[in-house]
Design a protein around this motif. Structure first.
Motif, PDB file in Angstrom:
ATOM      1  N   SER A 182       7.067  87.404  20.649  1.00 26.36           N
ATOM      2  CA  SER A 182       8.835  86.070  20.619  1.00 26.36           C
ATOM      3  C   SER A 182       7.735  85.092  21.671  1.00 26.36           C
ATOM      4  O   SER A 182       8.239  83.965  21.856  1.00 26.36           O
ATOM      5  N   GLU A 192       5.581  93.082  20.398  1.00 28.31           N
ATOM      6  CA  GLU A 192       6.876  92.056  20.440  1.00 28.31           C
ATOM      7  C   GLU A 192       6.927  90.886  20.943  1.00 28.31           C
ATOM      8  O   GLU A 192       7.390  89.679  21.089  1.00 28.31           O
ATOM      9  N   ARG A 193       6.594  91.163  22.405  1.00 31.68           N
ATOM     10  CA  ARG A 193       6.961  90.037  23.421  1.00 31.68           C
ATOM     11  C   ARG A 193       6.076  88.822  23.306  1.00 31.68           C
ATOM     12  O   ARG A 193       6.997  87.652  23.040  1.00 31.68           O
ATOM     13  N   THR A 194       4.642  89.346  22.900  1.00 34.52           N
ATOM     14  CA  THR A 194       3.883  88.302  22.528  1.00 34.52           C
ATOM     15  C   THR A 194       4.359  87.840  21.757  1.00 34.52           C
ATOM     16  O   THR A 194       4.184  86.166  20.923  1.00 34.52           O
ATOM     17  N   GLU A 210       6.650  97.057  22.338  1.00 30.46           N
ATOM     18  CA  GLU A 210       7.384  96.240  23.511  1.00 30.46           C
ATOM     19  C   GLU A 210       6.055  95.315  23.318  1.00 30.46           C
ATOM     20  O   GLU A 210       7.106  94.823  23.670  1.00 30.46           O
ATOM     21  N   ASP A 211       5.600  95.236  23.668  1.00 35.14           N
ATOM     22  CA  ASP A 211       4.892  94.530  24.892  1.00 35.14           C
ATOM     23  C   ASP A 211       4.137  93.715  23.250  1.00 35.14           C
ATOM     24  O   ASP A 211       4.121  92.730  23.733  1.00 35.14           O
TER      25      ASP A 211
END
Length: 510
Positions: free
Chosen positions: A47, A43-45, A40-41
């Motif tokens: 995005s 993928e946030r980057t 998740e972390d």
């Protein structure tokens, strides 16, 4: 911009180097390339970086050496996929058939909505092998793993031969009975010292201006995010400059095909607008017309790129009238901004006021007005104010003429309603646009016997001088006005005070 510890791991399902090769998927888009699980972390980057142009390789990789032995396979932007992968094709054998190594399950909390452009998306089955992490692992896995032995040929073909040779050479040294070679750097060390420093962005329109990934700032990211907007604005500014100088549009003649002298004049309006914004201390409402005109954003009737702008002729009677015969020659007709801000009677009335005070031998040109180029006899600081006042006053007169024309049309419809049959009234009402969209203050028909065009011209001229007088009341600016003396046209400085010239007399038709 801070990112997760990109050098922490190189294995793609959990490695954050995938940030450099992953591309966020638009919600609702089909998986042309099957999505890849990312933490998740990470993928946030991904995005966040997805709002910027793709990360590029700024400098070539160093000479192949021992570092190739531990270089990561997955999430490595320095590894270029094969031409088939670059064109969107996938390995035929990498399709998930029986006998292959199954893709590892997606752990809880891991998003599965990311596409990408690295080898991890070219070899989706191979990346699931926990032992196939670095280039050095390729020979072992492709000979011992059932799935990897059948699929590894395509992967080896995607590794640069020089890297492959260097990795094999180091492996041979490790296996030789002689002295042990210098240890290869760890995978995280390769990511930190070899891969990351070479990644970043090349600024649009320049091969020399580069932004390394480690030096990305909010300002630079915002600039890159707005790069498409800046490119579009530059194109619109060029259209404006061409129109001001009478040059053919971009669709007809490319910039490189223009004469060198004409091409050299294009692009200056951007610096001109920046100078006006920084140097001229005036209420910003006086800047608006010039700013909007420079990107063809004034809602003029006939602008095809403004679907909400009403299709109606100019009240002066010289633009937008005529039937099929006129429409057949529409290519030769002046554009809306050319008419309303230069050819229209309202614009000519304002320009006539400037020419009445022009000390030069020739009237001012369209380029001098639109591009804020001071004619002989004018100081640039004065001309800056005159241009903005003139364009704003022209727009004021145009709007007033439009209001009077529509008001007259509304009165005509009401008169017809009193005398014509119901069918004729319904046809007239259907042909006329809705007048409710116009503010009541603009729907003011002229008094009987007054020419609406002459009245609009008078209002534009009055607005022009009103703006100049308001500027004069602000006093002499502290910087840039040293060359303005008591003899300067339109705006002069006398005994430390700014004075505005008097308007040229106008006569309205009886």
């Amino acid at each position: 911009m801070a990112t997760p510890p990109l050098a922490a791991s190189a294995h793609c399902p959990s490695g954050s180097t995938s940030t450099l090769t992953a591309v966020p998927v638009v919600e609702g888009a089909g998986d042309i390339i099957p999505s890849h699980p990312l933490p998740e972390d990470t993928e946030r980057t991904v995005s966040a970086l997805g709002w910027l142009p793709p990360v590029q390789v700024l400098t070539e990789a160093p000479e192949p050496g021992a570092w190739c032995f531990t270089a990561p396979l997955w999430g490595n932007p320095l590894l270029t996929p094969s031409p088939a992968a670059a064109s969107g094709e996938q390995e035929e054998e990498d399709s998930g058939s029986d006998g292959e190594t199954a893709v590892e399950p997606v752990p809880a909390g891991v998003a599965r909505r990311t596409q990408g452009r690295g080898l991890d998306y070219r070899h989706r089955t191979l990346r699931a092998c926990a032992r196939l992490v670095t280039i050095s692992a390729s020979p072992r896995c492709t000979t011992t793993c059932g799935g990897c032995s059948r699929l590894g040929g395509g992967l080896v073909g995607d590794i640069p031969p020089s890297w492959w040779s260097a990795a094999q050479a180091h492996a041979a040294q490790l296996a030789s009975p002689g002295p042990a070679p210098v240890p290869a750097p760890s995978t995280s060390e390769v990511v930190r010292t070899t891969i990351m420093p070479r990644m970043g962005w090349k600024l649009s329109g320049s091969e020399t201006l580069k932004v390394p990934l480690a030096k990305l700032s909010v300002r630079m990211a915002t600039s890159m995010q707005l790069d498409d907007v800046a490119t579009r604005r530059a194109d619109l500014h060029e259209d404006y400059e061409r129109a001001a100088q009478g040059l053919p549009p971009r669709a007809v003649v490319r910039r490189e095909d223009l004469p060198a002298a004409a091409a050299a004049t294009l692009g200056a309006i951007r610096d001109t607008l920046a100078r006006l914004w920084q140097k001229v201390r005036w209420e910003r409402r006086h800047f608006e017309t010039l700013w909007r005109l420079a990107i063809d954003a004034v809602p003029l009737p006939g602008n095809s790129h403004m679907p909400l702008a009403r299709r109606e002729p100019c009240g002066c009677g010289q633009h937008g009238h005529g039937g099929a015969a006129v429409e057949a020659h529409a290519a030769a007709a002046p554009t809306p901004w050319q008419h309303h801000f230069w050819d229209c009677a309202v614009a000519k009335a304002v320009v006539a006021q400037i020419n009445a005070h022009n000390p030069g031998p020739a009237p001012i040109s369209q380029a001098q007005l639109w591009l804020v180029q001071a004619p002989p006899g004018f100081q640039q600081c004065v001309w800056d104010v005159v241009v903005m006042a003139a364009l704003a006053a022209t727009e004021h007169g145009r709007v007033r003429l439009r209001g009077m024309t529509r008001a007259a049309a509304a009165l005509g419809i009401q008169t017809a309603a009193a005398a014509a049959p119901e069918a004729a009234v319904a046809g007239a009402a259907e042909a006329e646009p809705d007048l409710d969209e116009i503010p009541p203050t603009q729907l003011t028909p002229p008094q009987p016997g007054v020419n609406p065009v002459e009245l609009a011209c008078a209002r534009a001229v009055a607005d022009f001088w009103s703006r100049l007088m308001q500027f004069a009341q602000l006093g002499v600016p502290q910087k840039g006005w040293d060359g303005v003396d008591a003899t300067h046209p339109i705006l002069a400085v006398v005994n430390g005070e700014m004075l505005c010239a008097m308007p040229q007399a106008m006569e309205l038709e009886a």
